[in-house]
Design a protein around this motif. Sequence first.
Motif, PDB file in Angstrom:
ATOM      1  N   VAL A 121     -36.489  34.321  13.139  1.00 60.69           N
ATOM      2  CA  VAL A 121     -37.735  34.762  12.532  1.00 60.69           C
ATOM      3  C   VAL A 121     -37.705  36.286  12.540  1.00 60.69           C
ATOM      4  O   VAL A 121     -37.539  36.904  13.589  1.00 60.69           O
ATOM      5  CB  VAL A 121     -38.982  34.277  13.319  1.00 60.69           C
ATOM      6  CG1 VAL A 121     -40.255  34.854  12.715  1.00 60.69           C
ATOM      7  CG2 VAL A 121     -39.052  32.756  13.337  1.00 60.69           C
ATOM      8  N   THR A 122     -37.820  36.875  11.348  1.00 60.86           N
ATOM      9  CA  THR A 122     -37.941  38.330  11.284  1.00 60.86           C
ATOM     10  C   THR A 122     -39.292  38.656  10.672  1.00 60.86           C
ATOM     11  O   THR A 122     -39.791  37.932   9.810  1.00 60.86           O
ATOM     12  CB  THR A 122     -36.821  38.985  10.445  1.00 60.86           C
ATOM     13  OG1 THR A 122     -36.771  38.336   9.183  1.00 60.86           O
ATOM     14  CG2 THR A 122     -35.471  38.862  11.129  1.00 60.86           C
ATOM     15  N   TYR A 123     -39.882  39.728  11.155  1.00 57.99           N
ATOM     16  CA  TYR A 123     -41.196  40.133  10.675  1.00 57.99           C
ATOM     17  C   TYR A 123     -41.276  41.648  10.704  1.00 57.99           C
ATOM     18  O   TYR A 123     -40.956  42.257  11.716  1.00 57.99           O
ATOM     19  CB  TYR A 123     -42.282  39.514  11.545  1.00 57.99           C
ATOM     20  CG  TYR A 123     -43.683  39.735  11.024  1.00 57.99           C
ATOM     21  CD1 TYR A 123     -44.019  39.390   9.715  1.00 57.99           C
ATOM     22  CD2 TYR A 123     -44.659  40.280  11.834  1.00 57.99           C
ATOM     23  CE1 TYR A 123     -45.295  39.585   9.234  1.00 57.99           C
ATOM     24  CE2 TYR A 123     -45.952  40.482  11.359  1.00 57.99           C
ATOM     25  CZ  TYR A 123     -46.260  40.135  10.051  1.00 57.99           C
ATOM     26  OH  TYR A 123     -47.533  40.327   9.562  1.00 57.99           O
ATOM     27  N   LYS A 124     -41.665  42.216   9.576  1.00 56.02           N
ATOM     28  CA  LYS A 124     -41.753  43.672   9.446  1.00 56.02           C
ATOM     29  C   LYS A 124     -40.468  44.357   9.913  1.00 56.02           C
ATOM     30  O   LYS A 124     -40.490  45.352  10.620  1.00 56.02           O
ATOM     31  CB  LYS A 124     -42.972  44.217  10.215  1.00 56.02           C
ATOM     32  CG  LYS A 124     -44.298  43.709   9.665  1.00 56.02           C
ATOM     33  CD  LYS A 124     -45.463  44.505  10.205  1.00 56.02           C
ATOM     34  CE  LYS A 124     -46.807  43.923   9.812  1.00 56.02           C
ATOM     35  NZ  LYS A 124     -47.068  43.875   8.371  1.00 56.02           N
ATOM     36  N   GLY A 125     -39.337  43.782   9.505  1.00 60.35           N
ATOM     37  CA  GLY A 125     -38.054  44.398   9.802  1.00 60.35           C
ATOM     38  C   GLY A 125     -37.503  44.171  11.205  1.00 60.35           C
ATOM     39  O   GLY A 125     -36.435  44.632  11.536  1.00 60.35           O
ATOM     40  N   LYS A 126     -38.266  43.450  12.057  1.00 61.05           N
ATOM     41  CA  LYS A 126     -37.780  43.202  13.419  1.00 61.05           C
ATOM     42  C   LYS A 126     -37.452  41.715  13.602  1.00 61.05           C
ATOM     43  O   LYS A 126     -38.168  40.857  13.105  1.00 61.05           O
ATOM     44  CB  LYS A 126     -38.846  43.589  14.452  1.00 61.05           C
ATOM     45  CG  LYS A 126     -39.099  45.080  14.534  1.00 61.05           C
ATOM     46  CD  LYS A 126     -40.061  45.393  15.693  1.00 61.05           C
ATOM     47  CE  LYS A 126     -40.437  46.858  15.712  1.00 61.05           C
ATOM     48  NZ  LYS A 126     -41.166  47.252  14.469  1.00 61.05           N
ATOM     49  N   THR A 127     -36.386  41.442  14.340  1.00 58.14           N
ATOM     50  CA  THR A 127     -36.055  40.052  14.651  1.00 58.14           C
ATOM     51  C   THR A 127     -36.858  39.632  15.881  1.00 58.14           C
ATOM     52  O   THR A 127     -36.699  40.203  16.960  1.00 58.14           O
ATOM     53  CB  THR A 127     -34.542  39.906  14.920  1.00 58.14           C
ATOM     54  OG1 THR A 127     -33.851  40.315  13.739  1.00 58.14           O
ATOM     55  CG2 THR A 127     -34.181  38.465  15.242  1.00 58.14           C
ATOM     56  N   LEU A 128     -37.740  38.659  15.691  1.00 60.45           N
ATOM     57  CA  LEU A 128     -38.584  38.198  16.803  1.00 60.45           C
ATOM     58  C   LEU A 128     -37.957  36.987  17.490  1.00 60.45           C
ATOM     59  O   LEU A 128     -38.212  36.717  18.646  1.00 60.45           O
ATOM     60  CB  LEU A 128     -39.968  37.805  16.288  1.00 60.45           C
ATOM     61  CG  LEU A 128     -40.742  38.874  15.506  1.00 60.45           C
ATOM     62  CD1 LEU A 128     -42.107  38.337  15.099  1.00 60.45           C
ATOM     63  CD2 LEU A 128     -40.918  40.138  16.334  1.00 60.45           C
ATOM     64  N   ALA A 141     -37.369  22.898  14.167  1.00 58.15           N
ATOM     65  CA  ALA A 141     -38.553  22.587  14.976  1.00 58.15           C
ATOM     66  C   ALA A 141     -38.932  23.780  15.853  1.00 58.15           C
ATOM     67  O   ALA A 141     -40.106  24.148  15.961  1.00 58.15           O
ATOM     68  CB  ALA A 141     -38.299  21.345  15.838  1.00 58.15           C
ATOM     69  N   HIS A 142     -37.928  24.392  16.470  1.00 56.50           N
ATOM     70  CA  HIS A 142     -38.166  25.540  17.346  1.00 56.50           C
ATOM     71  C   HIS A 142     -38.739  26.716  16.551  1.00 56.50           C
ATOM     72  O   HIS A 142     -39.667  27.392  16.989  1.00 56.50           O
ATOM     73  CB  HIS A 142     -36.870  25.953  18.049  1.00 56.50           C
ATOM     74  CG  HIS A 142     -37.085  27.000  19.101  1.00 56.50           C
ATOM     75  ND1 HIS A 142     -37.459  26.677  20.391  1.00 56.50           N
ATOM     76  CD2 HIS A 142     -37.018  28.351  19.048  1.00 56.50           C
ATOM     77  CE1 HIS A 142     -37.604  27.801  21.088  1.00 56.50           C
ATOM     78  NE2 HIS A 142     -37.338  28.829  20.294  1.00 56.50           N
ATOM     79  N   ARG A 143     -38.174  26.936  15.366  1.00 60.49           N
ATOM     80  CA  ARG A 143     -38.643  28.033  14.516  1.00 60.49           C
ATOM     81  C   ARG A 143     -40.103  27.804  14.094  1.00 60.49           C
ATOM     82  O   ARG A 143     -40.933  28.694  14.169  1.00 60.49           O
ATOM     83  CB  ARG A 143     -37.746  28.155  13.281  1.00 60.49           C
ATOM     84  CG  ARG A 143     -38.096  29.342  12.397  1.00 60.49           C
ATOM     85  CD  ARG A 143     -37.152  29.435  11.207  1.00 60.49           C
ATOM     86  NE  ARG A 143     -37.375  30.678  10.473  1.00 60.49           N
ATOM     87  CZ  ARG A 143     -38.298  30.826   9.523  1.00 60.49           C
ATOM     88  NH1 ARG A 143     -39.076  29.809   9.199  1.00 60.49           N
ATOM     89  NH2 ARG A 143     -38.446  31.987   8.912  1.00 60.49           N
ATOM     90  N   ASN A 144     -40.406  26.586  13.667  1.00 53.97           N
ATOM     91  CA  ASN A 144     -41.782  26.245  13.282  1.00 53.97           C
ATOM     92  C   ASN A 144     -42.756  26.475  14.434  1.00 53.97           C
ATOM     93  O   ASN A 144     -43.832  27.043  14.256  1.00 53.97           O
ATOM     94  CB  ASN A 144     -41.875  24.784  12.831  1.00 53.97           C
ATOM     95  CG  ASN A 144     -41.347  24.580  11.418  1.00 53.97           C
ATOM     96  OD1 ASN A 144     -41.274  25.520  10.626  1.00 53.97           O
ATOM     97  ND2 ASN A 144     -40.987  23.349  11.091  1.00 53.97           N
ATOM     98  N   SER A 148     -45.918  29.096  14.654  1.00 53.75           N
ATOM     99  CA  SER A 148     -47.311  28.694  14.895  1.00 53.75           C
ATOM    100  C   SER A 148     -47.845  29.249  16.218  1.00 53.75           C
ATOM    101  O   SER A 148     -48.974  29.722  16.274  1.00 53.75           O
ATOM    102  CB  SER A 148     -47.476  27.175  14.775  1.00 53.75           C
ATOM    103  OG  SER A 148     -47.194  26.538  15.976  1.00 53.75           O
ATOM    104  N   ASP A 149     -47.023  29.291  17.266  1.00 47.52           N
ATOM    105  CA  ASP A 149     -47.451  29.869  18.551  1.00 47.52           C
ATOM    106  C   ASP A 149     -47.838  31.339  18.414  1.00 47.52           C
ATOM    107  O   ASP A 149     -48.723  31.821  19.116  1.00 47.52           O
ATOM    108  CB  ASP A 149     -46.325  29.788  19.595  1.00 47.52           C
ATOM    109  CG  ASP A 149     -46.117  28.368  20.100  1.00 47.52           C
ATOM    110  OD1 ASP A 149     -46.937  27.480  19.770  1.00 47.52           O
ATOM    111  OD2 ASP A 149     -45.117  28.130  20.814  1.00 47.52           O
ATOM    112  N   ASN A 150     -47.149  32.050  17.533  1.00 47.26           N
ATOM    113  CA  ASN A 150     -47.381  33.479  17.408  1.00 47.26           C
ATOM    114  C   ASN A 150     -48.260  33.860  16.219  1.00 47.26           C
ATOM    115  O   ASN A 150     -48.429  35.039  15.921  1.00 47.26           O
ATOM    116  CB  ASN A 150     -46.035  34.212  17.340  1.00 47.26           C
ATOM    117  CG  ASN A 150     -45.302  34.128  18.671  1.00 47.26           C
ATOM    118  OD1 ASN A 150     -45.629  34.827  19.615  1.00 47.26           O
ATOM    119  ND2 ASN A 150     -44.335  33.231  18.754  1.00 47.26           N
ATOM    120  N   GLY A 151     -48.804  32.846  15.544  1.00 41.42           N
ATOM    121  CA  GLY A 151     -49.708  33.089  14.420  1.00 41.42           C
ATOM    122  C   GLY A 151     -49.080  33.931  13.311  1.00 41.42           C
ATOM    123  O   GLY A 151     -49.735  34.791  12.724  1.00 41.42           O
TER     124      GLY A 151
END
Length: 161
Positions: A121-128, A141-144, A148-151
């Motif tokens: 999962v990347t968001y705003k250029g960062k790999t979370l 499943a883990h990615r989903n 959802s855990d992190n909104g």
Amino acid sequence: GIMKKRYGNELHPLYKRWLGMNQRCNNPTCSNYNNYGGRGIKVSPELTEFKDYVDYVESLPDYDVNLTLDRIDINEDYKKGNLRWTTYSTQIANQRFSGKGFNKYTGVQWSKTHSRWIARVTYKGKTLLSKSFVNEKDALAHRNQFISDNGLPHTIQVWAD
């Protein structure tokens, strides 16, 4: 002064993309026209003006001019709500002619090097999130769950057998 203003668009990092999008949809002599305008894909009026296009695409999650901008639903127009910044590999995975390649799901990729599935999962250029799994279903499943855990605004994808 005047010269800079006049050529501002051409120098903008997004200008070629905007131009390309318009060419693919509106110009029958464009090499890619058959895959876009030729099958009814249009540029919506809200993205016709370069400035409106820039304002919109720069506001999307993961905005990064080094990424690819693609349509989430490849059978829909270039319009608000149907564009996203993505890595080239994701876009390739999303193409309508790719069939069942290695990447059926966005953010879940097969790593040849590790012989495992990587959930990212990347968001705003960062790999979370970047975690490997033995099977694709667990990775998805883990990615989903992570999304959802992190909104996060990423799409939750349904596993398809």
